[in-house]
Design a protein around this motif. Structure first.
Motif, mmCIF file in Angstrom:
data_model
loop_
_atom_site.group_PDB
_atom_site.id
_atom_site.type_symbol
_atom_site.label_atom_id
_atom_site.label_comp_id
_atom_site.label_asym_id
_atom_site.label_seq_id
_atom_site.Cartn_x
_atom_site.Cartn_y
_atom_site.Cartn_z
ATOM 1 N N ASP A 74 0.834 -1.212 0.000
ATOM 2 C CA ASP A 74 0.000 0.000 0.000
ATOM 3 C C ASP A 74 0.867 1.259 0.000
ATOM 4 O O ASP A 74 0.590 2.211 -0.722
ATOM 5 C CB ASP A 74 -0.962 0.003 1.192
ATOM 6 N N ASP A 75 1.926 1.253 0.804
ATOM 7 C CA ASP A 75 2.838 2.403 0.845
ATOM 8 C C ASP A 75 3.614 2.535 -0.468
ATOM 9 O O ASP A 75 3.802 3.637 -0.980
ATOM 10 C CB ASP A 75 3.829 2.267 2.007
ATOM 11 N N ILE A 76 4.045 1.419 -1.006
ATOM 12 C CA ILE A 76 4.802 1.423 -2.264
ATOM 13 C C ILE A 76 3.942 1.992 -3.386
ATOM 14 O O ILE A 76 4.413 2.784 -4.212
ATOM 15 C CB ILE A 76 5.282 -0.007 -2.613
ATOM 16 N N LYS A 77 2.652 1.631 -3.394
ATOM 17 C CA LYS A 77 1.753 2.088 -4.461
ATOM 18 C C LYS A 77 1.481 3.588 -4.405
ATOM 19 O O LYS A 77 1.067 4.166 -5.398
ATOM 20 C CB LYS A 77 0.448 1.296 -4.433
ATOM 21 N N MET A 78 1.757 4.217 -3.277
ATOM 22 C CA MET A 78 1.620 5.683 -3.218
ATOM 23 C C MET A 78 2.621 6.337 -4.163
ATOM 24 O O MET A 78 2.328 7.353 -4.779
ATOM 25 C CB MET A 78 1.828 6.183 -1.791
ATOM 26 N N ASP A 79 3.821 5.753 -4.258
ATOM 27 C CA ASP A 79 4.861 6.282 -5.141
ATOM 28 C C ASP A 79 4.828 5.650 -6.522
ATOM 29 O O ASP A 79 5.186 6.274 -7.516
ATOM 30 C CB ASP A 79 6.249 6.046 -4.528
ATOM 31 N N ILE A 80 4.428 4.366 -6.576
ATOM 32 C CA ILE A 80 4.414 3.630 -7.834
ATOM 33 C C ILE A 80 3.045 2.959 -7.957
ATOM 34 O O ILE A 80 2.854 1.821 -7.519
ATOM 35 C CB ILE A 80 5.541 2.565 -7.857
ATOM 36 N N PRO A 81 2.066 3.680 -8.514
ATOM 37 C CA PRO A 81 0.692 3.174 -8.555
ATOM 38 C C PRO A 81 0.529 1.786 -9.178
ATOM 39 O O PRO A 81 -0.357 1.036 -8.788
ATOM 40 C CB PRO A 81 -0.055 4.229 -9.377
ATOM 41 N N TYR A 82 1.374 1.437 -10.131
ATOM 42 C CA TYR A 82 1.250 0.143 -10.805
ATOM 43 C C TYR A 82 2.084 -0.953 -10.146
ATOM 44 O O TYR A 82 2.233 -2.045 -10.704
ATOM 45 C CB TYR A 82 1.644 0.262 -12.283
ATOM 46 N N ALA A 83 2.621 -0.701 -8.975
ATOM 47 C CA ALA A 83 3.508 -1.667 -8.311
ATOM 48 C C ALA A 83 2.854 -3.041 -8.156
ATOM 49 O O ALA A 83 3.492 -4.062 -8.416
ATOM 50 C CB ALA A 83 3.957 -1.132 -6.957
ATOM 51 N N GLY A 84 1.593 -3.079 -7.751
ATOM 52 C CA GLY A 84 0.910 -4.359 -7.565
ATOM 53 C C GLY A 84 0.838 -5.150 -8.854
ATOM 54 O O GLY A 84 1.101 -6.363 -8.879
ATOM 55 N N LYS A 85 0.527 -4.458 -9.928
ATOM 56 C CA LYS A 85 0.449 -5.097 -11.245
ATOM 57 C C LYS A 85 1.823 -5.607 -11.670
ATOM 58 O O LYS A 85 1.956 -6.740 -12.169
ATOM 59 C CB LYS A 85 -0.086 -4.087 -12.256
ATOM 60 N N PHE A 86 2.859 -4.782 -11.467
ATOM 61 C CA PHE A 86 4.215 -5.170 -11.856
ATOM 62 C C PHE A 86 4.689 -6.392 -11.063
ATOM 63 O O PHE A 86 5.245 -7.332 -11.621
ATOM 64 C CB PHE A 86 5.198 -4.020 -11.638
ATOM 65 N N VAL A 87 4.471 -6.381 -9.751
ATOM 66 C CA VAL A 87 4.928 -7.486 -8.908
ATOM 67 C C VAL A 87 4.154 -8.756 -9.251
ATOM 68 O O VAL A 87 4.730 -9.842 -9.337
ATOM 69 C CB VAL A 87 4.827 -7.147 -7.408
ATOM 70 N N ASP A 88 2.867 -8.622 -9.483
ATOM 71 C CA ASP A 88 2.067 -9.784 -9.868
ATOM 72 C C ASP A 88 2.610 -10.389 -11.164
ATOM 73 O O ASP A 88 2.755 -11.609 -11.288
ATOM 74 C CB ASP A 88 0.594 -9.408 -10.032
ATOM 75 N N SER A 89 2.934 -9.544 -12.119
ATOM 76 C CA SER A 89 3.481 -10.001 -13.396
ATOM 77 C C SER A 89 4.814 -10.720 -13.179
ATOM 78 O O SER A 89 5.069 -11.777 -13.783
ATOM 79 C CB SER A 89 3.666 -8.800 -14.323
ATOM 80 N N MET A 90 5.656 -10.172 -12.323
ATOM 81 C CA MET A 90 6.937 -10.806 -12.015
ATOM 82 C C MET A 90 6.696 -12.165 -11.347
ATOM 83 O O MET A 90 7.355 -13.153 -11.667
ATOM 84 C CB MET A 90 7.778 -9.916 -11.101
ATOM 85 N N CYS A 91 5.742 -12.204 -10.438
ATOM 86 C CA CYS A 91 5.437 -13.447 -9.722
ATOM 87 C C CYS A 91 4.947 -14.545 -10.664
ATOM 88 O O CYS A 91 5.233 -15.719 -10.438
ATOM 89 C CB CYS A 91 4.421 -13.191 -8.616
ATOM 90 N N GLN A 92 4.232 -14.153 -11.715
ATOM 91 C CA GLN A 92 3.791 -15.141 -12.710
ATOM 92 C C GLN A 92 5.012 -15.862 -13.291
ATOM 93 O O GLN A 92 5.010 -17.077 -13.475
ATOM 94 C CB GLN A 92 3.002 -14.468 -13.840
ATOM 95 N N ARG A 93 6.044 -15.092 -13.579
ATOM 96 C CA ARG A 93 7.288 -15.666 -14.121
ATOM 97 C C ARG A 93 8.006 -16.503 -13.064
ATOM 98 O O ARG A 93 8.519 -17.578 -13.358
ATOM 99 C CB ARG A 93 8.211 -14.555 -14.635
ATOM 100 N N PHE A 94 8.031 -16.005 -11.830
ATOM 101 C CA PHE A 94 8.680 -16.768 -10.756
ATOM 102 C C PHE A 94 7.976 -18.109 -10.545
ATOM 103 O O PHE A 94 8.623 -19.119 -10.295
ATOM 104 C CB PHE A 94 8.706 -15.975 -9.447
ATOM 105 N N LEU A 95 6.649 -18.115 -10.667
ATOM 106 C CA LEU A 95 5.882 -19.350 -10.526
ATOM 107 C C LEU A 95 6.237 -20.324 -11.651
ATOM 108 O O LEU A 95 6.443 -21.516 -11.414
ATOM 109 C CB LEU A 95 4.379 -19.052 -10.521
ATOM 110 N N LYS A 96 6.337 -19.796 -12.859
ATOM 111 C CA LYS A 96 6.673 -20.621 -14.028
ATOM 112 C C LYS A 96 7.992 -21.366 -13.814
ATOM 113 O O LYS A 96 8.136 -22.523 -14.207
ATOM 114 C CB LYS A 96 6.755 -19.731 -15.273
ATOM 115 N N TYR A 97 8.960 -20.688 -13.179
ATOM 116 C CA TYR A 97 10.281 -21.291 -12.954
ATOM 117 C C TYR A 97 10.399 -21.951 -11.584
ATOM 118 O O TYR A 97 11.488 -22.300 -11.156
ATOM 119 C CB TYR A 97 11.380 -20.249 -13.154
ATOM 120 N N LYS A 98 9.251 -22.071 -10.893
ATOM 121 C CA LYS A 98 9.171 -22.750 -9.604
ATOM 122 C C LYS A 98 9.992 -22.077 -8.496
ATOM 123 O O LYS A 98 10.422 -22.725 -7.550
ATOM 124 C CB LYS A 98 9.553 -24.228 -9.743
#
Length: 112
Positions: A74-98
């Motif tokens: 929540d605090d991070i999104k104050m400075d970077i509104p799309y942070a949740g979307k970006f991290v979720d996208s990164m996590c999709q890749r992390f999941l793919k590589y286990k």
């Protein structure tokens, strides 16, 4: 390139503090959020490589680092509104590589 990846692995190993490797995950992701898509992709590449090929990072490091980001999102999104979307996208890749499991990915599902 490959030399930069090797240098990063050596630097992390030289610290000789595996208990703090989760902070590498956390800070690499946080720093990349302020950058362009290219840098975020390179960050994913680095973290996956450190996990999959160098075995410097563990699933637990990813889980702890991402949980810390999730708690501060929540605090991070104050400075970077799309942070949740970006991290979720990164996590999709992390999941793919286990690097992470579905439960870790789910930390960000409701926070986009």
């Amino acid at each position: 390139g490959k030399e930069g990846l090797k240098e990063a692995a050596l630097c992390i190993q030289d610290i000789k503090s595996p208990a703090h490797h989760w902070m590498v995950v956390k800070h690499a992701i946080l720093l990349s959020l302020e950058k362009r898509e290219r840098e975020r992709k390179l960050t994913i590449e680095l973290l996956v490589w450190l996990f999959k090929f160098k075995k410097v990072l563990t699933t637990a490091d990813f889980q702890k680092g991402l949980r810390a980001i999730s708690e501060d999102l929540d605090d991070i999104k104050m400075d970077i509104p799309y942070a949740g979307k970006f991290v979720d996208s990164m996590c999709q890749r992390f999941l793919k590589y286990k690097c992470i499991d579905q439960a870790t990915l789910n930390l960000f599902k409701s926070q986009k």
